[in-house]
Write a protein that holds these residues in place. Sequence first.
Motif, PDB file in Angstrom:
ATOM      1  N   MET A  85     -12.139 -17.796 -30.971  1.00  0.00           N
ATOM      2  CA  MET A  85     -13.298 -17.302 -31.703  1.00  0.00           C
ATOM      3  C   MET A  85     -14.164 -16.396 -30.829  1.00  0.00           C
ATOM      4  SD  MET A  85     -14.722 -20.374 -34.134  1.00  0.00           S
ATOM      5  CE  MET A  85     -16.029 -19.284 -34.746  1.00  0.00           C
ATOM      6  N   LEU A  86     -14.336 -16.775 -29.566  1.00  0.00           N
ATOM      7  CA  LEU A  86     -15.134 -15.956 -28.643  1.00  0.00           C
ATOM      8  C   LEU A  86     -14.503 -14.577 -28.474  1.00  0.00           C
ATOM      9  CD1 LEU A  86     -17.514 -15.753 -26.685  1.00  0.00           C
ATOM     10  CD2 LEU A  86     -16.033 -16.718 -24.902  1.00  0.00           C
ATOM     11  N   LYS A  87     -13.187 -14.554 -28.369  1.00  0.00           N
ATOM     12  CA  LYS A  87     -12.478 -13.276 -28.266  1.00  0.00           C
ATOM     13  C   LYS A  87     -12.657 -12.456 -29.548  1.00  0.00           C
ATOM     14  CE  LYS A  87      -7.823 -11.327 -27.783  1.00  0.00           C
ATOM     15  NZ  LYS A  87      -6.374 -11.648 -27.663  1.00  0.00           N
ATOM     16  N   ASN A  88     -12.460 -13.109 -30.708  1.00  0.00           N
ATOM     17  CA  ASN A  88     -12.595 -12.414 -31.991  1.00  0.00           C
ATOM     18  C   ASN A  88     -14.003 -11.857 -32.184  1.00  0.00           C
ATOM     19  OD1 ASN A  88      -9.968 -13.177 -32.580  1.00  0.00           O
ATOM     20  ND2 ASN A  88     -10.555 -14.882 -33.896  1.00  0.00           N
ATOM     21  N   LEU A  89     -15.010 -12.663 -31.852  1.00  0.00           N
ATOM     22  CA  LEU A  89     -16.397 -12.254 -32.052  1.00  0.00           C
ATOM     23  C   LEU A  89     -16.796 -11.133 -31.094  1.00  0.00           C
ATOM     24  CD1 LEU A  89     -18.018 -15.743 -32.661  1.00  0.00           C
ATOM     25  CD2 LEU A  89     -17.943 -13.850 -34.290  1.00  0.00           C
ATOM     26  N   SER A  90     -16.262 -11.179 -29.879  1.00  0.00           N
ATOM     27  CA  SER A  90     -16.560 -10.116 -28.911  1.00  0.00           C
ATOM     28  C   SER A  90     -16.036  -8.776 -29.418  1.00  0.00           C
ATOM     29  CB  SER A  90     -15.926 -10.448 -27.552  1.00  0.00           C
ATOM     30  OG  SER A  90     -16.478 -11.636 -27.010  1.00  0.00           O
ATOM     31  N   VAL A  91     -14.836  -8.790 -29.963  1.00  0.00           N
ATOM     32  CA  VAL A  91     -14.256  -7.570 -30.540  1.00  0.00           C
ATOM     33  C   VAL A  91     -15.088  -7.111 -31.728  1.00  0.00           C
ATOM     34  CG1 VAL A  91     -12.249  -6.630 -31.754  1.00  0.00           C
ATOM     35  CG2 VAL A  91     -11.918  -8.102 -29.752  1.00  0.00           C
ATOM     36  N   TYR A  92     -15.492  -8.063 -32.566  1.00  0.00           N
ATOM     37  CA  TYR A  92     -16.281  -7.729 -33.760  1.00  0.00           C
ATOM     38  C   TYR A  92     -17.629  -7.112 -33.389  1.00  0.00           C
ATOM     39  CZ  TYR A  92     -19.578  -8.529 -37.579  1.00  0.00           C
ATOM     40  OH  TYR A  92     -20.560  -8.382 -38.525  1.00  0.00           O
ATOM     41  N   TRP A 146     -17.420  -8.118 -57.855  1.00  0.00           N
ATOM     42  CA  TRP A 146     -17.557  -8.749 -56.541  1.00  0.00           C
ATOM     43  C   TRP A 146     -17.802  -7.677 -55.475  1.00  0.00           C
ATOM     44  CZ3 TRP A 146     -16.784 -14.145 -55.716  1.00  0.00           C
ATOM     45  CH2 TRP A 146     -16.367 -14.858 -56.846  1.00  0.00           C
ATOM     46  N   ASN A 147     -18.595  -8.027 -54.487  1.00  0.00           N
ATOM     47  CA  ASN A 147     -18.944  -7.110 -53.409  1.00  0.00           C
ATOM     48  C   ASN A 147     -17.835  -7.098 -52.345  1.00  0.00           C
ATOM     49  OD1 ASN A 147     -20.091  -5.651 -51.318  1.00  0.00           O
ATOM     50  ND2 ASN A 147     -22.044  -6.698 -51.384  1.00  0.00           N
ATOM     51  N   GLU A 148     -17.183  -5.957 -52.189  1.00  0.00           N
ATOM     52  CA  GLU A 148     -16.060  -5.867 -51.254  1.00  0.00           C
ATOM     53  C   GLU A 148     -16.500  -5.549 -49.825  1.00  0.00           C
ATOM     54  OE1 GLU A 148     -12.614  -3.776 -52.723  1.00  0.00           O
ATOM     55  OE2 GLU A 148     -12.944  -4.484 -54.771  1.00  0.00           O
ATOM     56  N   ASP A 149     -17.802  -5.736 -49.540  1.00  0.00           N
ATOM     57  CA  ASP A 149     -18.252  -5.772 -48.144  1.00  0.00           C
ATOM     58  C   ASP A 149     -17.721  -7.027 -47.464  1.00  0.00           C
ATOM     59  OD1 ASP A 149     -19.669  -3.461 -48.466  1.00  0.00           O
ATOM     60  OD2 ASP A 149     -21.659  -4.365 -48.322  1.00  0.00           O
ATOM     61  N   TYR A 150     -17.404  -8.052 -48.278  1.00  0.00           N
ATOM     62  CA  TYR A 150     -16.955  -9.348 -47.752  1.00  0.00           C
ATOM     63  C   TYR A 150     -15.433  -9.437 -47.816  1.00  0.00           C
ATOM     64  CZ  TYR A 150     -21.853 -10.536 -48.614  1.00  0.00           C
ATOM     65  OH  TYR A 150     -23.225 -10.539 -48.634  1.00  0.00           O
ATOM     66  N   TRP A 151     -14.859  -9.976 -46.758  1.00  0.00           N
ATOM     67  CA  TRP A 151     -13.419 -10.239 -46.758  1.00  0.00           C
ATOM     68  C   TRP A 151     -13.158 -11.678 -47.197  1.00  0.00           C
ATOM     69  CZ3 TRP A 151     -10.042 -13.209 -43.436  1.00  0.00           C
ATOM     70  CH2 TRP A 151      -8.671 -12.978 -43.689  1.00  0.00           C
ATOM     71  N   LEU A 152     -13.905 -12.596 -46.625  1.00  0.00           N
ATOM     72  CA  LEU A 152     -13.769 -14.009 -46.978  1.00  0.00           C
ATOM     73  C   LEU A 152     -15.058 -14.735 -46.605  1.00  0.00           C
ATOM     74  CD1 LEU A 152     -11.653 -16.027 -48.104  1.00  0.00           C
ATOM     75  CD2 LEU A 152     -11.024 -16.545 -45.740  1.00  0.00           C
ATOM     76  N   GLU A 167     -14.580 -15.373 -39.496  1.00  0.00           N
ATOM     77  CA  GLU A 167     -15.004 -14.633 -40.685  1.00  0.00           C
ATOM     78  C   GLU A 167     -16.227 -15.265 -41.349  1.00  0.00           C
ATOM     79  OE1 GLU A 167     -14.122 -11.742 -41.929  1.00  0.00           O
ATOM     80  OE2 GLU A 167     -12.609 -11.366 -40.399  1.00  0.00           O
ATOM     81  N   VAL A 168     -16.431 -16.568 -41.167  1.00  0.00           N
ATOM     82  CA  VAL A 168     -17.655 -17.200 -41.670  1.00  0.00           C
ATOM     83  C   VAL A 168     -18.868 -16.555 -40.991  1.00  0.00           C
ATOM     84  CG1 VAL A 168     -19.009 -19.325 -41.744  1.00  0.00           C
ATOM     85  CG2 VAL A 168     -16.565 -19.406 -42.224  1.00  0.00           C
ATOM     86  N   ILE A 169     -18.786 -16.392 -39.671  1.00  0.00           N
ATOM     87  CA  ILE A 169     -19.880 -15.763 -38.909  1.00  0.00           C
ATOM     88  C   ILE A 169     -20.064 -14.310 -39.334  1.00  0.00           C
ATOM     89  CG2 ILE A 169     -20.769 -15.247 -36.614  1.00  0.00           C
ATOM     90  CD1 ILE A 169     -20.417 -18.246 -37.231  1.00  0.00           C
ATOM     91  N   SER A 194     -16.952  -6.694 -42.116  1.00  0.00           N
ATOM     92  CA  SER A 194     -15.722  -7.099 -41.448  1.00  0.00           C
ATOM     93  C   SER A 194     -14.697  -5.966 -41.483  1.00  0.00           C
ATOM     94  CB  SER A 194     -15.119  -8.328 -42.130  1.00  0.00           C
ATOM     95  OG  SER A 194     -13.821  -8.593 -41.623  1.00  0.00           O
ATOM     96  N   PRO A 195     -14.026  -5.684 -40.366  1.00  0.00           N
ATOM     97  CA  PRO A 195     -12.969  -4.665 -40.359  1.00  0.00           C
ATOM     98  C   PRO A 195     -11.844  -4.976 -41.342  1.00  0.00           C
ATOM     99  CG  PRO A 195     -13.622  -5.185 -38.115  1.00  0.00           C
ATOM    100  CD  PRO A 195     -14.295  -6.194 -39.007  1.00  0.00           C
TER     101      PRO A 195
END
Length: 326
Positions: free
Chosen positions: A296-303, A188-194, A241-243, A315-316
């Motif tokens: 989500m807006l807060k999470n995505l802004s940080v991302y 499995w590719n561990e670039d992905y968290w979920l 995390e979907v995004i 994903s961090p």
Amino acid sequence: MDISIIIVNYRGWKALDECLESIATIVSKTISFEVIVIDNFSNDGQFSIFKEKYSKFTIIENSGNNGFSNGCNVGASMATGNHFLFLNPDTKLTIEALEILLQTAVSHPEIGILSCLQINENAIFYKQNNLFPALGRFFGISRALFRKWNKAKLEKRFNTTTDLFYPDWVTGAVIFISRDWYTKINGWNEDYWLYFEDVDLCKKITDIGGKVGVTRKATIFHQHGGASRLNIKTKALTKTEVIISKHTYISNQFTFGIQIYLHSLLIIGVLLEKIILSVISLFLFFIPKLKVNRLMLKNLSVYYFNAIQKQTWISPRAMNYLKIKA
């Protein structure tokens, strides 16, 4: 050992209990199997209880909530079976399904990843006519239009009466793969968290000439999404995390020019939607679900800030991000 059943858990203990109970009742004279549960550090006091209750199974605590891909790979590294069955904790297994999956995989070595029919608590079968994300069908509207324009072709492909049919990818809830195929694609590719890690896994199989198949001879119960969205904060995290996983998939599977195009459309579309819904949520504060959009807006802004700073879409929370950081 014929089969290693590998289950990744994170605070889904109720569903996991039912899953392990279903496996504990299986007795077979024709196949041998082991069960490996990787708990992604739930840290809620339940791990030791389950380890004692299901002492015949191997139950391991991971070093942290390292994501689904990492949990699967950790389980596979401990497995002794010639085949791996990656199973969600919110499923229930039968001896019939287990035997059919093994028999089908052995008799069809060209199938790199095998799954089966899945049914939920309302006796509804999950649709498994999944197509890989592509330039002309990556987003919801374009995907719907693609399916409409190609309806006859897709119906011919999926609405067959044969025992096996072949979607582009299958959900990670039920993935049967031989040790040889798993080794060929390096797991499995561990670039992905979920999320999207199952799509990526199937893409790696098809890229090296393998098939992704579903057998109609076996059915597994699957209560979808029972443990991933426990409250508003968790729901915002998982939907974020979907995004993020979409961005990761774009960066892994498309050429540079198409990457820029898809990344840009995704960023603009998501941010506009979340900004509008966040503003609306300020006036309709009595609707708790709308608060998810602000989180989500807060999470995505940080991302997105982090993506620019670190120059990676991973994903961090993903394990491969730690290698970049190091």
